[in-house]
Design a protein around this motif. Structure first.
Motif, PDB file in Angstrom:
ATOM      1  N   GLU A 130      28.750 -48.155  -4.818  1.00  0.00           N
ATOM      2  CA  GLU A 130      27.468 -47.878  -5.486  1.00  0.00           C
ATOM      3  C   GLU A 130      26.316 -47.998  -4.500  1.00  0.00           C
ATOM      4  O   GLU A 130      25.414 -47.164  -4.486  1.00  0.00           O
ATOM      5  CB  GLU A 130      27.246 -48.838  -6.661  1.00  0.00           C
ATOM      6  CG  GLU A 130      28.086 -48.512  -7.865  1.00  0.00           C
ATOM      7  CD  GLU A 130      27.819 -49.437  -9.037  1.00  0.00           C
ATOM      8  OE1 GLU A 130      26.720 -50.033  -9.121  1.00  0.00           O
ATOM      9  OE2 GLU A 130      28.717 -49.566  -9.887  1.00  0.00           O
ATOM     10  N   THR A 157      31.968 -39.072 -10.908  1.00  0.00           N
ATOM     11  CA  THR A 157      32.051 -40.522 -10.704  1.00  0.00           C
ATOM     12  C   THR A 157      30.868 -40.993  -9.873  1.00  0.00           C
ATOM     13  O   THR A 157      30.261 -42.024 -10.171  1.00  0.00           O
ATOM     14  CB  THR A 157      33.377 -40.885 -10.002  1.00  0.00           C
ATOM     15  OG1 THR A 157      34.460 -40.433 -10.806  1.00  0.00           O
ATOM     16  CG2 THR A 157      33.490 -42.371  -9.750  1.00  0.00           C
ATOM     17  N   SER A 160      27.730 -41.153 -12.027  1.00  0.00           N
ATOM     18  CA  SER A 160      27.688 -42.299 -12.947  1.00  0.00           C
ATOM     19  C   SER A 160      27.462 -43.606 -12.179  1.00  0.00           C
ATOM     20  O   SER A 160      26.720 -44.481 -12.630  1.00  0.00           O
ATOM     21  CB  SER A 160      28.945 -42.366 -13.809  1.00  0.00           C
ATOM     22  OG  SER A 160      30.074 -42.669 -13.033  1.00  0.00           O
ATOM     23  N   ARG A 161      28.074 -43.748 -11.002  1.00  0.00           N
ATOM     24  CA  ARG A 161      27.863 -44.962 -10.206  1.00  0.00           C
ATOM     25  C   ARG A 161      26.439 -45.025  -9.663  1.00  0.00           C
ATOM     26  O   ARG A 161      25.843 -46.091  -9.585  1.00  0.00           O
ATOM     27  CB  ARG A 161      28.872 -45.040  -9.071  1.00  0.00           C
ATOM     28  CG  ARG A 161      30.265 -45.333  -9.581  1.00  0.00           C
ATOM     29  CD  ARG A 161      31.252 -45.466  -8.468  1.00  0.00           C
ATOM     30  NE  ARG A 161      32.577 -45.743  -8.994  1.00  0.00           N
ATOM     31  CZ  ARG A 161      33.636 -45.920  -8.232  1.00  0.00           C
ATOM     32  NH1 ARG A 161      33.532 -45.859  -6.919  1.00  0.00           N
ATOM     33  NH2 ARG A 161      34.807 -46.167  -8.776  1.00  0.00           N
ATOM     34  N   ARG A 164      24.272 -46.110 -12.497  1.00  0.00           N
ATOM     35  CA  ARG A 164      24.452 -47.543 -12.727  1.00  0.00           C
ATOM     36  C   ARG A 164      23.678 -48.353 -11.677  1.00  0.00           C
ATOM     37  O   ARG A 164      23.012 -49.341 -12.008  1.00  0.00           O
ATOM     38  CB  ARG A 164      25.941 -47.880 -12.688  1.00  0.00           C
ATOM     39  CG  ARG A 164      26.281 -49.243 -13.173  1.00  0.00           C
ATOM     40  CD  ARG A 164      27.767 -49.478 -13.280  1.00  0.00           C
ATOM     41  NE  ARG A 164      28.559 -48.538 -12.514  1.00  0.00           N
ATOM     42  CZ  ARG A 164      29.711 -48.022 -12.917  1.00  0.00           C
ATOM     43  NH1 ARG A 164      30.224 -48.360 -14.070  1.00  0.00           N
ATOM     44  NH2 ARG A 164      30.377 -47.164 -12.171  1.00  0.00           N
TER      45      ARG A 164
END
Length: 186
Positions: A130, A157, A160-161, A164
């Motif tokens: 991340e 992916t 989304s990371r 986050r």
């Protein structure tokens, strides 16, 4: 003007075709190294170009553009450099333990000096992938898809990371701001 992909393909039979790639991307790659390992940036850049040239036949256009591939090579060179040390200087600096701060560029951009230790600590607490995605997008100006290719995860992916990581940073930098349930935190 030839594209990066064309130049890389031609460099298999004409070594001089690799030179424009070096001219186009050296500044960005040097910046990548300078922000993460300031004292070794020049040597790491040289090593990255040596490895990129030697491994130019491994480039797979299906995995992303040449620029993302080059940052992937740079990431591997940096990881090898850090493996040769007890603890990466950047990780120690993020935790506030180093006297020479490789994140100084970030500190200068923050509005209040009091936020810098919190930002370092929060970045250090992010999972490695991340943090790397966030820094590749924020500092190196890679798209989320290019950053995904660099760290070796699917584009969805990576998005989304990245979302986050941005959410965690926003929560500590602006604690009273509500965290949206949908949408991107651009």
């Amino acid at each position: 003007m030839a594209t990066d992909e064309e130049l890389l393909a031609r460099s298999g039979t004409d070594a001089s075709a690799f030179e424009p790639l070096v001219e186009r991307h050296s500044r960005a790659l040097h910046g990548y190294f300078a922000r993460r390992a300031p004292g070794a940036a020049d040597d790491l850049l040289a090593e990255a170009w040596l490895r990129a040239y030697a491994g130019r036949g491994t480039y797979d256009a299906a995995r992303g553009p040449v620029r993302a591939w080059l940052f992937g090579v740079a990431r591997n060179v940096l990881a090898a450099h850090w493996r040769g040390q007890e603890r990466p200087a950047a990780a120690a600096a993020l935790a506030g333990e180093a006297s020479s701060d490789p994140w100084h560029a970030v500190d200068r951009r923050l509005d209040a000096a009091a936020v810098a230790p919190l930002m370092r600590r929060t970045l250090a607490e992010l999972p490695d992938v991340e943090r790397e995605l966030l820094l590749l997008v924020a500092w190196e100006q890679l798209s989320p898809t290019e950053a995904a290719a660099v760290v070796g995860v699917p584009a969805g992916t990576a998005r989304s990371r990245l979302h986050r990581a941005r959410t965690r940073l926003r929560a500590v930098l602006v604690p009273s701001a509500p965290i949206p349930l949908t949408g991107d935190l651009a």
